[in-house]
Design an enzyme around this catalytic site. Sequence first.
Site, PDB file in Angstrom:
ATOM      1  N   GLY A  29       0.838  -1.216   0.000  1.00  0.00           N
ATOM      2  CA  GLY A  29       0.000   0.000   0.000  1.00  0.00           C
ATOM      3  C   GLY A  29       0.860   1.248   0.000  1.00  0.00           C
ATOM      4  O   GLY A  29       1.002   1.901   1.048  1.00  0.00           O
ATOM      5  N   TYR A  30       1.439   1.573  -1.126  1.00  0.00           N
ATOM      6  CA  TYR A  30       2.260   2.786  -1.251  1.00  0.00           C
ATOM      7  C   TYR A  30       1.482   3.871  -2.029  1.00  0.00           C
ATOM      8  O   TYR A  30       1.148   4.909  -1.493  1.00  0.00           O
ATOM      9  CB  TYR A  30       3.571   2.480  -2.004  1.00  0.00           C
ATOM     10  CG  TYR A  30       4.728   1.975  -1.171  1.00  0.00           C
ATOM     11  CD1 TYR A  30       4.538   1.184  -0.039  1.00  0.00           C
ATOM     12  CD2 TYR A  30       6.036   2.255  -1.530  1.00  0.00           C
ATOM     13  CE1 TYR A  30       5.620   0.706   0.699  1.00  0.00           C
ATOM     14  CE2 TYR A  30       7.117   1.778  -0.797  1.00  0.00           C
ATOM     15  CZ  TYR A  30       6.905   1.008   0.306  1.00  0.00           C
ATOM     16  OH  TYR A  30       7.988   0.551   1.034  1.00  0.00           O
ATOM     17  N   SER A  31       1.222   3.611  -3.328  1.00  0.00           N
ATOM     18  CA  SER A  31       0.673   4.643  -4.221  1.00  0.00           C
ATOM     19  C   SER A  31      -0.722   5.074  -3.809  1.00  0.00           C
ATOM     20  O   SER A  31      -1.531   4.271  -3.318  1.00  0.00           O
ATOM     21  CB  SER A  31       0.606   4.124  -5.656  1.00  0.00           C
ATOM     22  OG  SER A  31       1.845   3.615  -6.048  1.00  0.00           O
ATOM     23  N   SER A  87      -1.299  -4.060  -6.157  1.00  0.00           N
ATOM     24  CA  SER A  87      -1.281  -5.363  -6.843  1.00  0.00           C
ATOM     25  C   SER A  87      -1.800  -6.465  -5.926  1.00  0.00           C
ATOM     26  O   SER A  87      -1.335  -6.596  -4.793  1.00  0.00           O
ATOM     27  CB  SER A  87       0.142  -5.729  -7.291  1.00  0.00           C
ATOM     28  OG  SER A  87       0.622  -4.779  -8.201  1.00  0.00           O
ATOM     29  N   GLU A 108      12.511  -3.992  -3.983  1.00  0.00           N
ATOM     30  CA  GLU A 108      11.486  -4.157  -5.022  1.00  0.00           C
ATOM     31  C   GLU A 108      12.126  -3.954  -6.402  1.00  0.00           C
ATOM     32  O   GLU A 108      11.876  -4.701  -7.343  1.00  0.00           O
ATOM     33  CB  GLU A 108      10.359  -3.139  -4.799  1.00  0.00           C
ATOM     34  CG  GLU A 108       9.290  -3.245  -5.869  1.00  0.00           C
ATOM     35  CD  GLU A 108       8.120  -2.287  -5.654  1.00  0.00           C
ATOM     36  OE1 GLU A 108       8.191  -1.457  -4.728  1.00  0.00           O
ATOM     37  OE2 GLU A 108       7.148  -2.374  -6.415  1.00  0.00           O
ATOM     38  N   GLU A 166      11.654   7.265 -15.718  1.00  0.00           N
ATOM     39  CA  GLU A 166      12.113   8.666 -15.582  1.00  0.00           C
ATOM     40  C   GLU A 166      12.598   8.911 -14.153  1.00  0.00           C
ATOM     41  O   GLU A 166      13.617   9.573 -13.935  1.00  0.00           O
ATOM     42  CB  GLU A 166      10.972   9.644 -15.918  1.00  0.00           C
ATOM     43  CG  GLU A 166      10.566   9.683 -17.382  1.00  0.00           C
ATOM     44  CD  GLU A 166       9.707   8.488 -17.795  1.00  0.00           C
ATOM     45  OE1 GLU A 166       9.154   7.799 -16.899  1.00  0.00           O
ATOM     46  OE2 GLU A 166       9.589   8.231 -19.000  1.00  0.00           O
TER      47      GLU A 166
HETATM   48  C1  LIG Z   1       1.763  -3.124 -12.949  1.00  0.00           C
HETATM   49  C2  LIG Z   1       1.805  -2.135 -11.809  1.00  0.00           C
HETATM   50  C3  LIG Z   1       1.750  -2.606 -10.530  1.00  0.00           C
HETATM   51  C4  LIG Z   1       1.786  -1.707  -9.448  1.00  0.00           C
HETATM   52  N1  LIG Z   1       1.681  -2.208  -8.190  1.00  0.00           N
HETATM   53  C5  LIG Z   1       1.657  -1.352  -7.136  1.00  0.00           C
HETATM   54  C6  LIG Z   1       1.468  -1.854  -5.815  1.00  0.00           C
HETATM   55  O1  LIG Z   1       1.331  -3.057  -5.589  1.00  0.00           O
HETATM   56  N2  LIG Z   1       1.423  -0.971  -4.807  1.00  0.00           N
HETATM   57  C7  LIG Z   1       1.591   0.360  -4.995  1.00  0.00           C
HETATM   58  O2  LIG Z   1       1.583   1.103  -4.021  1.00  0.00           O
HETATM   59  N3  LIG Z   1       1.753   0.886  -6.244  1.00  0.00           N
HETATM   60  C8  LIG Z   1       1.777   0.047  -7.320  1.00  0.00           C
HETATM   61  N4  LIG Z   1       1.927   0.554  -8.605  1.00  0.00           N
HETATM   62  C9  LIG Z   1       1.969   2.002  -8.798  1.00  0.00           C
HETATM   63  C10 LIG Z   1       3.309   2.537  -9.255  1.00  0.00           C
HETATM   64  O3  LIG Z   1       4.238   2.546  -8.194  1.00  0.00           O
HETATM   65  C11 LIG Z   1       3.037   3.961  -9.801  1.00  0.00           C
HETATM   66  O4  LIG Z   1       2.207   3.819 -10.944  1.00  0.00           O
HETATM   67  C12 LIG Z   1       4.305   4.670 -10.186  1.00  0.00           C
HETATM   68  O5  LIG Z   1       5.079   4.978  -9.053  1.00  0.00           O
HETATM   69  C13 LIG Z   1       4.021   5.983 -10.961  1.00  0.00           C
HETATM   70  O6  LIG Z   1       3.100   6.775 -10.301  1.00  0.00           O
HETATM   71  P1  LIG Z   1       1.793   7.344 -11.057  1.00  0.00           P
HETATM   72  O7  LIG Z   1       1.125   6.193 -11.736  1.00  0.00           O
HETATM   73  O8  LIG Z   1       1.020   8.116 -10.086  1.00  0.00           O
HETATM   74  O9  LIG Z   1       2.360   8.285 -12.213  1.00  0.00           O
HETATM   75  P2  LIG Z   1       2.861   9.830 -12.050  1.00  0.00           P
HETATM   76  O10 LIG Z   1       3.717   9.937 -10.842  1.00  0.00           O
HETATM   77  O11 LIG Z   1       1.630  10.667 -12.160  1.00  0.00           O
HETATM   78  O12 LIG Z   1       3.738   9.971 -13.324  1.00  0.00           O
HETATM   79  C14 LIG Z   1       3.198  10.252 -14.638  1.00  0.00           C
HETATM   80  C15 LIG Z   1       4.352  10.458 -15.598  1.00  0.00           C
HETATM   81  O13 LIG Z   1       5.133  11.604 -15.194  1.00  0.00           O
HETATM   82  C16 LIG Z   1       6.488  11.240 -15.056  1.00  0.00           C
HETATM   83  N5  LIG Z   1       7.090  11.949 -13.928  1.00  0.00           N
HETATM   84  C17 LIG Z   1       6.536  12.186 -12.702  1.00  0.00           C
HETATM   85  N6  LIG Z   1       7.403  12.840 -11.898  1.00  0.00           N
HETATM   86  C18 LIG Z   1       8.527  13.010 -12.621  1.00  0.00           C
HETATM   87  C19 LIG Z   1       9.793  13.609 -12.347  1.00  0.00           C
HETATM   88  N7  LIG Z   1      10.083  14.128 -11.143  1.00  0.00           N
HETATM   89  N8  LIG Z   1      10.742  13.576 -13.325  1.00  0.00           N
HETATM   90  C20 LIG Z   1      10.483  13.044 -14.532  1.00  0.00           C
HETATM   91  N9  LIG Z   1       9.294  12.462 -14.863  1.00  0.00           N
HETATM   92  C21 LIG Z   1       8.335  12.445 -13.929  1.00  0.00           C
HETATM   93  C22 LIG Z   1       6.465   9.752 -14.764  1.00  0.00           C
HETATM   94  O14 LIG Z   1       7.713   9.147 -15.130  1.00  0.00           O
HETATM   95  C23 LIG Z   1       5.323   9.270 -15.638  1.00  0.00           C
HETATM   96  O15 LIG Z   1       5.741   9.074 -16.947  1.00  0.00           O
HETATM   97  C24 LIG Z   1       1.897  -0.318  -9.686  1.00  0.00           C
HETATM   98  C25 LIG Z   1       1.956   0.153 -11.009  1.00  0.00           C
HETATM   99  C26 LIG Z   1       1.905  -0.734 -12.056  1.00  0.00           C
HETATM  100  C27 LIG Z   1       1.959  -0.204 -13.462  1.00  0.00           C
END
Ligand SMILES: Cc1cc2nc3c(=O)[nH]c(=O)nc-3n(C[C@H](O)[C@H](O)[C@H](O)COP(=O)(O)OP(=O)(O)OC[C@H]3O[C@@H](n4cnc5c(N)ncnc54)[C@H](O)[C@@H]3O)c2cc1C
Length: 387
Positions: free
Chosen positions: A132-134, A166, A249, A371
């Site tokens: 439970g991070y995101s 997940s 991870e 990124e």
């Molecule tokens: C298959 C899958 C499984 C996952 N499982 C889990 C899970 O079990 N538990 C959990 O907690 N999370 C989970 N996640 C979430 C994952 O950790 C996040 O999707 C990820 O950290 C990106 O966050 P966001 O989706 O909010 O995108 P955003 O942070 O909104 O990013 C959108 C875009 O902006 C870019 N961006 C943002 N900030 C910057 C910066 N400072 N510099 C350059 N580019 C930037 C990103 O690279 C991306 O392309 C999962 C994701 C996926 C796809």
Amino acid sequence: MTDLEGFRAETRAWLEANCPAEMRQPMRDESDMCWGGRNPTFKNAAQKRWMEVMAERGWTVPDWPREYGGGGLSPAETKILKQEMARIGARNPLMSFGISMLGPALLKYGNESQKKRFLTEIARGEIRWCQGYSEPNAGSDLASLQTKCEDKGDHWLVNGQKVWTSYADKADWIFCLVRTDPQAPKHQGISFLLFDMTTPGVSTRPILLISGSSPFCETFFDDVKVPKDQLVGELNKGWDVAKYLLGHEREMISGMGLGGQGGALGEALKDSLADDPVLRAKVAEFDVDAIAFRAMSERFIDELKAGQAHPAQPSMMKYAGTELNKARHELVMAAGGSDALEWESERSRNGKAAREWLRTKANSIEGGTSEIQLGIIAKRILELPGA
Ligand SMILES: Cc1cc2nc3c(=O)[nH]c(=O)nc-3n(C[C@H](O)[C@H](O)[C@H](O)COP(=O)(O)OP(=O)(O)OC[C@H]3O[C@@H](n4cnc5c(N)ncnc54)[C@H](O)[C@@H]3O)c2cc1C
């Protein structure tokens, strides 16, 4: 014979005697993975037996201490066990976020009773975890998370929402980042909490993906009461635990670059490449990169086990491994031509190639995007100005 040669011989003999033939076949899809848990599902008796005999020997977590259910093996012995398993094509007996993520964090930050209880259950495959991070407004900028955790004297009270969790709908417990001090600077008001997913107030809603499956969920917490002793590490210092866990991870996700149990891509695709010199050259280039990645990965694991890895090295490995895996599946699709896009047919094994290709698109997002990894590499490894 040296001690290690003796260990190799014993390990080889034990694996020969105990690894069922069915568990020496490459996994065909996710249903071949064993996740354990409170209510485990096994595809067949061989899968159950393989998990149980490995757990019994502590070899689901060979390098964890014996007192927590591990095998107590040294780094060199652990490497030999992995080599001997690879030699016969033995499957990983237990997939587990507990093993690859939470366990290392508990070994470093957990108290004795947390270690005894949770590590042992993880090692035996008795507990399935989710992460439970995101949150809807905290992904790359994870430290902005807002899930509220209040001290109510004899318990914590948790309210908020997580996303992309997940397998939240299949997990028994969650390791969760919560905000315990809303007044403090954002990295300093976070704590690391563990709780049972059956606690009243916890609910999940699966998210349907383009690949047709629903591997992750939105997760909601409404007045969830959590016992006080389930906080890991110090109050408001959860960011340290979170970052340490993320390193593990990323190390785990980087393994995707190794391409599973298959051999060279050129060998796998050889029938489709004969008439296409351009594609053949690209596949050859890929195979060279894959060999280099494998060598880099081995060196990284050795350095990590020897405590010599740079703390940001998992970011480098994660970036390289996931981009490589995406490239692999692009080439598989290119070699397959329009037939590879078939979605539902017996011939395409229910769109296996296309579904796997789409799934790899998430590799460079999960565990922190490419990124973000490049930003960490620029700042912490290359020490570039202004990064
Ligand atoms: C298959 C899958 C499984 C996952 N499982 C889990 C899970 O079990 N538990 C959990 O907690 N999370 C989970 N996640 C979430 C994952 O950790 C996040 O999707 C990820 O950290 C990106 O966050 P966001 O989706 O909010 O995108 P955003 O942070 O909104 O990013 C959108 C875009 O902006 C870019 N961006 C943002 N900030 C910057 C910066 N400072 N510099 C350059 N580019 C930037 C990103 O690279 C991306 O392309 C999962 C994701 C996926 C796809």
